[in-house]
Motif scaffolding. Structure first.
Motif, short mmCIF file in Angstrom:
data_model
loop_
_atom_site.label_atom_id
_atom_site.label_comp_id
_atom_site.label_asym_id
_atom_site.label_seq_id
_atom_site.Cartn_x
_atom_site.Cartn_y
_atom_site.Cartn_z
N ILE A 2 -17.15 -9.88 -3.72
CA ILE A 2 -16.59 -9.74 -5.19
C ILE A 2 -15.01 -9.85 -5.07
O ILE A 2 -14.49 -10.44 -5.79
N ARG A 3 -14.41 -9.19 -4.06
CA ARG A 3 -13.07 -9.47 -3.92
C ARG A 3 -12.62 -10.72 -3.53
O ARG A 3 -11.57 -11.17 -3.94
N THR A 4 -13.40 -11.16 -2.36
CA THR A 4 -13.04 -12.62 -2.34
C THR A 4 -13.03 -13.40 -3.46
O THR A 4 -12.09 -14.19 -3.63
N VAL A 5 -13.85 -13.29 -4.30
CA VAL A 5 -14.14 -14.36 -5.30
C VAL A 5 -12.88 -13.97 -6.18
O VAL A 5 -12.32 -14.89 -6.82
N ALA A 6 -12.45 -12.76 -6.58
CA ALA A 6 -11.65 -12.47 -7.42
C ALA A 6 -9.99 -12.80 -6.94
O ALA A 6 -9.31 -13.41 -7.80
N ARG A 7 -10.06 -12.74 -5.57
CA ARG A 7 -8.81 -13.38 -4.98
C ARG A 7 -8.95 -14.79 -4.96
O ARG A 7 -7.50 -15.16 -5.36
N VAL A 8 -9.64 -15.55 -4.92
CA VAL A 8 -9.86 -16.93 -5.13
C VAL A 8 -9.47 -17.28 -6.33
O VAL A 8 -8.78 -18.25 -6.66
N LEU A 9 -10.01 -16.74 -7.39
CA LEU A 9 -9.99 -16.89 -8.97
C LEU A 9 -8.49 -16.74 -9.32
O LEU A 9 -7.78 -17.38 -9.72
N LEU A 10 -7.75 -15.72 -8.86
CA LEU A 10 -6.42 -15.42 -9.00
C LEU A 10 -5.51 -16.29 -8.43
O LEU A 10 -4.64 -16.97 -8.99
N GLY A 11 -5.95 -16.97 -7.08
CA GLY A 11 -5.09 -17.90 -6.44
C GLY A 11 -5.27 -19.08 -7.30
O GLY A 11 -4.17 -20.05 -7.65
N LEU A 12 -6.15 -19.60 -7.89
CA LEU A 12 -6.55 -20.78 -8.62
C LEU A 12 -5.92 -20.58 -9.89
O LEU A 12 -5.29 -21.71 -10.46
N VAL A 114 -1.48 -7.05 -12.27
CA VAL A 114 -0.82 -6.41 -11.20
C VAL A 114 -2.09 -5.89 -10.43
O VAL A 114 -1.99 -5.84 -9.07
N VAL A 115 -2.70 -5.07 -11.30
CA VAL A 115 -4.07 -4.35 -10.76
C VAL A 115 -4.91 -5.40 -9.91
O VAL A 115 -5.30 -4.96 -8.79
N TRP A 116 -5.17 -6.40 -10.59
CA TRP A 116 -5.84 -7.59 -10.09
C TRP A 116 -5.52 -7.85 -8.61
O TRP A 116 -6.17 -7.94 -7.61
N ALA A 117 -4.19 -8.09 -8.56
CA ALA A 117 -3.62 -8.62 -7.33
C ALA A 117 -3.68 -7.68 -6.06
O ALA A 117 -4.00 -7.94 -5.09
N LEU A 118 -3.43 -6.48 -6.61
CA LEU A 118 -3.57 -5.34 -5.58
C LEU A 118 -4.95 -4.87 -5.14
O LEU A 118 -5.20 -5.00 -3.88
N TRP A 119 -5.87 -5.01 -6.07
CA TRP A 119 -7.27 -4.73 -5.86
C TRP A 119 -8.01 -6.02 -4.98
O TRP A 119 -8.59 -5.56 -3.84
N CYS A 120 -7.83 -7.13 -5.34
CA CYS A 120 -8.57 -8.20 -4.92
C CYS A 120 -8.07 -8.52 -3.54
O CYS A 120 -8.53 -9.33 -2.62
N THR A 121 -6.94 -8.19 -3.10
CA THR A 121 -6.26 -8.31 -1.79
C THR A 121 -6.48 -7.35 -0.91
O THR A 121 -6.24 -7.35 0.43
N GLY A 122 -6.93 -6.25 -1.14
CA GLY A 122 -6.92 -4.98 -0.67
C GLY A 122 -5.64 -4.27 -0.20
O GLY A 122 -5.45 -3.38 0.78
N ALA A 123 -4.64 -4.62 -1.05
CA ALA A 123 -3.15 -3.96 -0.76
C ALA A 123 -3.29 -2.55 -1.22
O ALA A 123 -2.41 -2.15 -0.25
N TRP A 124 -3.93 -1.97 -2.05
CA TRP A 124 -4.16 -0.61 -2.03
C TRP A 124 -4.49 0.07 -1.02
O TRP A 124 -4.01 0.96 -0.48
#
Length: 135
Positions: A2-12, A114-124
């Motif tokens: 789900i994080r991968t999908v969220a990261r790809v969606l954010l990238g798109l 901001v939260v989406w970017a930090l969560w979906c990339t595992g930055a936190w």
């Protein structure tokens, strides 16, 4: 997964937003450049569009560095927040945001990006681990 999908969606999303900065929504994005910002509004729109395209591509391609990319994307969302505040304060209409209420509600979504970017990339998690190792 789900994080991968969220990261790809954010990238798109960033790729699409960056592309519209440079094409069909260029004038609308100028409404978000604060009147007090000491640079040409059109130049700011072009530069921020290019940055969004680069960040979108980075989210899609730099998988091994995704946590660092997530931090940079989150920082970008923080950096552009004053433009959203300026649009609200100065009462500028763009993107269908033609009331103070609509512009105000939009402000609430910037922290979610901001939260989406930090969560979906595992930055936190990456930051927590670095902090734990450093202790």
């Amino acid at each position: 997964m789900i994080r991968t999908v969220a990261r790809v969606l954010l990238g798109l999303f960033l790729l699409a937003a960056g592309t519209t900065h440079l094409t069909v929504a260029r004038e609308a994005f100028r409404a978000q450049v604060p009147s007090w910002f000491p640079a040409d509004a059109d130049a700011v729109v072009v530069v921020s569009g290019v940055v969004e395209i680069v960040l979108g591509l980075a989210l899609l391609v730099l998988v091994r560095r995704r946590a660092v990319v997530g931090l940079v994307v989150a920082a970008f969302f923080v950096a552009i927040f004053p433009g959203n505040v300026a649009q609200f304060v100065e009462g500028r209409s763009a993107f269908g945001l033609d009331t103070d209420t609509a512009r105000g509600v939009r402000l609430l979504f910037q922290p979610l990006l901001v939260v989406w970017a930090l969560w979906c990339t595992g930055a936190w998690a990456w930051l927590r681990e670095r902090r734990r190792v450093a202790s």
